[in-house]
Scaffold this motif. Structure first.
Motif, PDB file in Angstrom:
ATOM      1  N   ASN A   1       0.408  15.306  -3.474  1.00 63.19           N
ATOM      2  CA  ASN A   1       1.071  16.318  -2.643  1.00 63.19           C
ATOM      3  C   ASN A   1       2.301  16.933  -3.312  1.00 63.19           C
ATOM      4  N   LEU A   2       2.588  16.525  -4.537  1.00 61.96           N
ATOM      5  CA  LEU A   2       3.794  16.990  -5.225  1.00 61.96           C
ATOM      6  C   LEU A   2       3.439  18.032  -6.282  1.00 61.96           C
ATOM      7  N   ASP A   3       4.421  18.867  -6.636  1.00 65.29           N
ATOM      8  CA  ASP A   3       4.175  19.847  -7.694  1.00 65.29           C
ATOM      9  C   ASP A   3       4.085  19.144  -9.043  1.00 65.29           C
ATOM     10  N   VAL A   4       3.548  19.850 -10.034  1.00 65.99           N
ATOM     11  CA  VAL A   4       3.216  19.239 -11.319  1.00 65.99           C
ATOM     12  C   VAL A   4       4.436  18.624 -11.999  1.00 65.99           C
ATOM     13  N   GLU A   5       5.541  19.361 -12.031  1.00 60.99           N
ATOM     14  CA  GLU A   5       6.741  18.876 -12.725  1.00 60.99           C
ATOM     15  C   GLU A   5       7.278  17.603 -12.071  1.00 60.99           C
ATOM     16  N   LEU A   6       7.351  17.601 -10.742  1.00 65.62           N
ATOM     17  CA  LEU A   6       7.850  16.424 -10.027  1.00 65.62           C
ATOM     18  C   LEU A   6       6.880  15.262 -10.168  1.00 65.62           C
TER      19      LEU A   6
ATOM     20  N   PRO B   1      12.723  10.832   7.619  1.00 64.68           N
ATOM     21  CA  PRO B   1      11.772  11.390   6.648  1.00 64.68           C
ATOM     22  C   PRO B   1      11.768  12.919   6.568  1.00 64.68           C
ATOM     23  N   HIS B   2      11.894  13.611   7.721  1.00 66.43           N
ATOM     24  CA  HIS B   2      11.832  15.079   7.685  1.00 66.43           C
ATOM     25  C   HIS B   2      13.055  15.695   7.014  1.00 66.43           C
ATOM     26  N   GLN B   3      14.094  14.888   6.792  1.00 66.31           N
ATOM     27  CA  GLN B   3      15.297  15.376   6.119  1.00 66.31           C
ATOM     28  C   GLN B   3      15.251  15.144   4.604  1.00 66.31           C
ATOM     29  N   LEU B   4      14.127  14.612   4.107  1.00 65.82           N
ATOM     30  CA  LEU B   4      13.989  14.281   2.687  1.00 65.82           C
ATOM     31  C   LEU B   4      13.015  15.219   1.989  1.00 65.82           C
ATOM     32  N   SER B   5      13.162  15.343   0.685  1.00 70.31           N
ATOM     33  CA  SER B   5      12.201  16.106  -0.117  1.00 70.31           C
ATOM     34  C   SER B   5      10.930  15.269  -0.287  1.00 70.31           C
ATOM     35  N   GLY B   6       9.873  15.903  -0.821  1.00 70.63           N
ATOM     36  CA  GLY B   6       8.624  15.183  -1.050  1.00 70.63           C
ATOM     37  C   GLY B   6       8.807  14.012  -2.008  1.00 70.63           C
ATOM     38  N   GLY B   7       9.582  14.229  -3.065  1.00 72.46           N
ATOM     39  CA  GLY B   7       9.826  13.150  -4.019  1.00 72.46           C
ATOM     40  C   GLY B   7      10.598  11.998  -3.412  1.00 72.46           C
ATOM     41  N   GLN B   8      11.567  12.304  -2.550  1.00 67.32           N
ATOM     42  CA  GLN B   8      12.329  11.257  -1.884  1.00 67.32           C
ATOM     43  C   GLN B   8      11.459  10.476  -0.907  1.00 67.32           C
ATOM     44  N   GLN B   9      10.581  11.177  -0.183  1.00 59.95           N
ATOM     45  CA  GLN B   9       9.661  10.491   0.720  1.00 59.95           C
ATOM     46  C   GLN B   9       8.750   9.541  -0.053  1.00 59.95           C
ATOM     47  N   GLN B  10       8.314   9.979  -1.220  1.00 60.34           N
ATOM     48  CA  GLN B  10       7.466   9.119  -2.035  1.00 60.34           C
ATOM     49  C   GLN B  10       8.205   7.856  -2.451  1.00 60.34           C
ATOM     50  N   ARG B  11       9.498   7.988  -2.783  1.00 61.97           N
ATOM     51  CA  ARG B  11      10.293   6.815  -3.154  1.00 61.97           C
ATOM     52  C   ARG B  11      10.462   5.856  -1.979  1.00 61.97           C
TER      53      ARG B  11
ATOM     54  N   LEU C   1      -1.212  -1.391  -4.257  1.00 66.52           N
ATOM     55  CA  LEU C   1      -2.292  -0.419  -4.353  1.00 66.52           C
ATOM     56  C   LEU C   1      -1.740   0.969  -4.066  1.00 66.52           C
ATOM     57  N   LEU C   2      -2.037   1.930  -4.940  1.00 69.72           N
ATOM     58  CA  LEU C   2      -1.535   3.302  -4.788  1.00 69.72           C
ATOM     59  C   LEU C   2      -2.723   4.265  -4.783  1.00 69.72           C
ATOM     60  N   ASP C   3      -2.910   4.963  -3.657  1.00 69.42           N
ATOM     61  CA  ASP C   3      -4.044   5.860  -3.492  1.00 69.42           C
ATOM     62  C   ASP C   3      -3.590   7.317  -3.643  1.00 69.42           C
ATOM     63  N   GLU C   4      -3.861   7.921  -4.813  1.00 70.53           N
ATOM     64  CA  GLU C   4      -3.478   9.315  -5.099  1.00 70.53           C
ATOM     65  C   GLU C   4      -2.041   9.589  -4.632  1.00 70.53           C
TER      66      GLU C   4
ATOM     67  N   LEU D   1       0.832  -1.203   0.000  1.00 72.35           N
ATOM     68  CA  LEU D   1       0.000   0.000   0.000  1.00 72.35           C
ATOM     69  C   LEU D   1       0.867   1.253   0.000  1.00 72.35           C
ATOM     70  N   VAL D   2       0.553   2.188  -0.890  1.00 75.95           N
ATOM     71  CA  VAL D   2       1.214   3.500  -0.908  1.00 75.95           C
ATOM     72  C   VAL D   2       0.114   4.540  -0.783  1.00 75.95           C
ATOM     73  N   PHE D   3       0.161   5.304   0.317  1.00 76.96           N
ATOM     74  CA  PHE D   3      -0.912   6.246   0.619  1.00 76.96           C
ATOM     75  C   PHE D   3      -0.574   7.651   0.117  1.00 76.96           C
ATOM     76  N   GLN D   4      -1.603   8.487   0.119  1.00 80.53           N
ATOM     77  CA  GLN D   4      -1.466   9.874  -0.325  1.00 80.53           C
ATOM     78  C   GLN D   4      -0.469  10.644   0.535  1.00 80.53           C
ATOM     79  N   ASP D   5      -0.455  10.377   1.847  1.00 78.81           N
ATOM     80  CA  ASP D   5       0.437  11.116   2.747  1.00 78.81           C
ATOM     81  C   ASP D   5       1.708  10.327   3.087  1.00 78.81           C
ATOM     82  N   TYR D   6       1.973   9.238   2.333  1.00 80.67           N
ATOM     83  CA  TYR D   6       3.172   8.403   2.456  1.00 80.67           C
ATOM     84  C   TYR D   6       3.169   7.546   3.720  1.00 80.67           C
ATOM     85  N   ALA D   7       2.670   8.060   4.869  1.00 81.03           N
ATOM     86  CA  ALA D   7       2.564   7.308   6.128  1.00 81.03           C
ATOM     87  C   ALA D   7       3.904   6.708   6.557  1.00 81.03           C
TER      88      ALA D   7
END
Length: 354
Positions: A163-168, A131-141, A156-159, A81-87
């Motif tokens: 939470n990321l900008d369009v380019e990323l 986690p707080h030392q990572l960017s949003g994209g790194q947290q997603q990875r 399963l990936l839920d949205e 499971l991959v959630f919208q807020d990464y968890a």
């Protein structure tokens, strides 16, 4: 690998899912795409085992995991499971987060699998960070690596990119597809973003009001929409009034569409609407070509710069509006008239509403 058969669910008088049915082959990536409230996340919750079905059934790898009389617990379904807020666990390092679900492995096996995942998602240098030392994209990875580490039979990936900008978001969606294909993982994504869906999925189900309006490849959804909702939701098209002139000809304000490939495989012919019938023809931005030599002129009403191209909203003499994509070196001002011509490959026609 995943099969839904006649899944339906209602909360009181509200029908949330209605006869939902689709399947995914092993290694295939699917997507439920639709507006907020259409039921796509609810469907994901039933597949995950977070709620009990009222009717229908769900199978994983041929095994029935959900039915009104049976519900295999989520922890026994072998899902990622991959959630919208990464968890992610804020007090654990990247390594500890990824290895969290690998408690049954020996220390050596766990370290080996975590190392594989770090290399796969390109985070080996960040292994000891929090986690707080990572960017949003790194947290997603990290969230993706943690979900893949136990080798689930379905992800399963839920949205996951909301939470990321369009380019990323666009960059990561392509990376995630490559990772899933590399691992041979069957996956189901839920999103409201069609660009995200098209970048990742092999098969997409467009949902509305708890019903899958059409299930197919991104190409089929764009060029062969099954109904008005799909035609309107996918892409930036407009429905133009037209008149059936013959078996293979429709006349619209922009000209005569003759012997264009039908949108669907069945050869129903335009005369099924009736000779002289009033219909609506789907015209997308890529169906209209900017041509300075064309006698057909349209006025630039709005424009959106997209780097390599402009998206122009054009006003026709009748007052109807159409869209066209033009290379950005054609820089036309609002109010200017430009020449256009039709270049339609797929004829999508709907009967005119009463």
């Amino acid at each position: 690998m995943l099969t839904l058969e006649h899944v339906a669910q209602a909360y009181g008088r509200k029908q949330v899912l209605n006869n939902l049915a689709f399947h995914l082959e092993p290694g295939e990536i699917g997507c439920l795409l639709g507006p907020s409230g259409c039921g796509k996340t609810t469907a994901l919750r039933f597949i995950a085992g977070f709620e009990t079905l009222q009717s229908g059934r769900i199978l994983l790898g041929g095994e029935e995991v959900a039915a009104p009389s049976r519900a295999l617990p989520p922890e026994q379904r072998r899902l990622g499971l991959v959630f919208q807020d990464y968890a992610l666990f804020p007090h654990l390092t990247v390594v500890a987060n990824i290895g969290f679900g690998l408690g049954r492995l020996s220390r050596t096996e766990r370290a080996h699998r975590v190392g594989e995942m770090l290399r796969l998602v390109g985070l080996t240098p960040e292994a000891r960070r929090y986690p707080h030392q990572l960017s949003g994209g790194q947290q997603q990875r990290v969230a993706l690596a943690r979900a893949l580490a136990p080798k689930p039979r379905l992800l399963l990936l839920d949205e996951p990119f909301s939470n990321l900008d369009v380019e990323l978001r666009e960059k990561l969606s392509l990376e995630v597809r490559d990772i899933l294909k590399h691992e041979g993982i069957t996956a189901l994504l839920v999103t409201h973003d069609q660009h995200e869906a098209f970048a990742i999925a092999d098969q997409v189900g467009v949902m509305n009001d708890g019903v899958i309006q059409q299930w197919g490849t991104p190409y089929a959804l764009y060029h062969q929409p099954a109904n008005r909702f799909v035609a309107d939701f996918i892409g930036q098209g407009v429905l133009m009034p037209g008149t059936v002139m013959s078996t293979h000809e429709v006349k619209i304000e922009l000209g005569l569409l003759a012997r264009v490939k039908p949108a669907h495989d069945q050869d129903i012919g335009l005369l099924s609407f009736g000779l002289g019938a009033q219909v609506e023809v789907l015209i997308r931005p890529d169906d209209i070509i900017h041509d300075d030599a064309s006698p057909l002129l349209a006025k630039v009403e709005r424009r959106a710069f997209r780097g390599a191209e402009y998206l122009y909203a054009l006003r026709l003499p009748s007052g109807a509006r159409v869209f066209t994509l033009v290379p950005s070196h054609h820089d036309h001002a609002i109010g200017e008239k430009i020449g256009i011509r039709l270049d339609v490959d797929h004829l999508v026609v709907f009967p005119k509403p009463a």
